[in-house]
Design an enzyme around this catalytic site. Structure first.
Site, PDB file in Angstrom:
ATOM      1  N   CYS A 200       0.842  -1.192   0.000  1.00 12.68           N
ATOM      2  CA  CYS A 200       0.000   0.000   0.000  1.00 12.68           C
ATOM      3  C   CYS A 200       0.886   1.254   0.000  1.00 12.68           C
ATOM      4  O   CYS A 200       1.962   1.269   0.605  1.00 12.68           O
ATOM      5  CB  CYS A 200      -0.878   0.005   1.243  1.00 12.68           C
ATOM      6  SG  CYS A 200      -2.069  -1.331   1.260  1.00 12.68           S
ATOM      7  N   CYS A 228       2.066  -8.887   7.322  1.00 13.57           N
ATOM      8  CA  CYS A 228       0.711  -8.337   7.285  1.00 13.57           C
ATOM      9  C   CYS A 228      -0.332  -9.320   7.764  1.00 13.57           C
ATOM     10  O   CYS A 228      -1.503  -9.017   7.802  1.00 13.57           O
ATOM     11  CB  CYS A 228       0.376  -7.877   5.878  1.00 13.57           C
ATOM     12  SG  CYS A 228       0.460  -9.208   4.681  1.00 13.57           S
TER      13      CYS A 228
HETATM   14 FE1  SF4 Z   1      -2.231  -1.451   3.535  1.00 12.28          FE
HETATM   15 FE2  SF4 Z   1      -1.687  -2.770   5.808  1.00 12.28          FE
HETATM   16 FE3  SF4 Z   1      -0.769  -0.258   5.382  1.00 12.28          FE
HETATM   17 FE4  SF4 Z   1      -3.367  -0.714   5.809  1.00 12.28          FE
HETATM   18  S1  SF4 Z   1      -1.657  -1.027   7.250  1.00 12.28           S
HETATM   19  S2  SF4 Z   1      -2.524   0.664   4.297  1.00 12.28           S
HETATM   20  S3  SF4 Z   1      -3.648  -2.657   4.699  1.00 12.28           S
HETATM   21  S4  SF4 Z   1      -0.196  -2.163   4.274  1.00 12.28           S
END
Ligand code: SF4
Length: 235
Positions: A200, A228
């Site tokens: 992301c 994650c």
């Molecule tokens: Fe993406 Fe995880 Fe960051 Fe949320 S915390 S924006 S799902 S990588």
């Protein structure tokens, strides 16, 4: 642990990634899928799978926080291989509630918030397609992080109760890129701008040459929290 895990590891120790994938797709038929993050390794696997069966089930997660370049890559990849990557989205009610309670960029606050965001935007959508599945394919390599150094060709995914197929587990980063270049595989142009591992947008950054690739993801956290939940720590 599923008895097939050891059997697969022993039988395919010296096989190519293509041979291993061919066997697994024949063995598990419609009970196997590939979860692609559209990263370099995953594009190699998509290329190999398209050569086996261009109707093979490939899914990716649109978390709502991806780079535009990543979304564009879905389109290019579909066109190149005549495939249709299935895009999974998070439940908007859960996202709205999370943002209302914790803020739009909650992940920078603490690990708990970051894991909550990954759970809602990644893990929950993936879980929707797991019922009835026996195995899933990933692009994990041992060299990607200390958490992944004990990964094997086949692993038992305790959390999801699936066999995890990791055809590139022993590939080096150099081998991945050589293969991409030789086969003109489409890849995320952010890789050319210093992003080795792309997730992301708010949780990914470019790194300097020679820097550990995991410094480009969740850089504000300790190394041992940097997963994650899709691929929890491997021993
Ligand atoms: Fe993406 Fe995880 Fe960051 Fe949320 S915390 S924006 S799902 S990588």
């Amino acid at each position: 642990m599923h008895p097939l895990v050891n059997q697969l590891n022993e039988s395919f120790e010296n096989a190519t990634a293509q041979e291993f994938l061919q066997y697994c797709t024949d063995l598990f038929k419609n009970k196997i899928f590939f979860a692609s993050s559209l990263g370099a390794e995953d594009q190699v696997i998509t290329h190999l799978l398209a050569g086996i069966d261009n109707n093979f089930r490939i899914v990716t997660l649109d978390t709502g926080r991806l780079f535009t370049d990543t979304l564009d890559l879905i389109q290019y990849t579909n066109a190149r291989y005549k495939i249709n990557i299935e895009v999974l989205f998070p439940d908007y009610i859960q996202v709205e509630r999370m943002v209302k309670e914790h803020g739009i960029n909650l992940f920078y606050e603490n690990v708990e918030n970051r894991l909550k965001c990954c759970e809602i935007r990644k893990n929950q959508p993936l879980k929707r397609i797991l019922p009835g599945m026996s195995a899933w394919i990933t692009g994990i390599r041992k060299g990607q992080s200390t958490n992944r150094k004990n990964t094997q060709l086949a692993d038992w995914d305790d959390k999801n109760e699936l066999i995890k197929i990791n055809p590139l587990v022993n590939w080096t980063e150099e081998e991945v890129w050589d293969f991409i270049k030789q086969n003109k595989i489409p890849y995320n142009i952010l890789h050319d701008k210093g992003y080795p591992s792309i997730g992301c947008a708010p949780c990914t950054r470019a790194i300097e040459e020679g820097e550990d690739i995991r410094n480009g993801r969740w850089w504000w956290e300790n190394e041992d929290t940097k997963e994650c939940g899709l691929h929890p720590k491997n021993k």
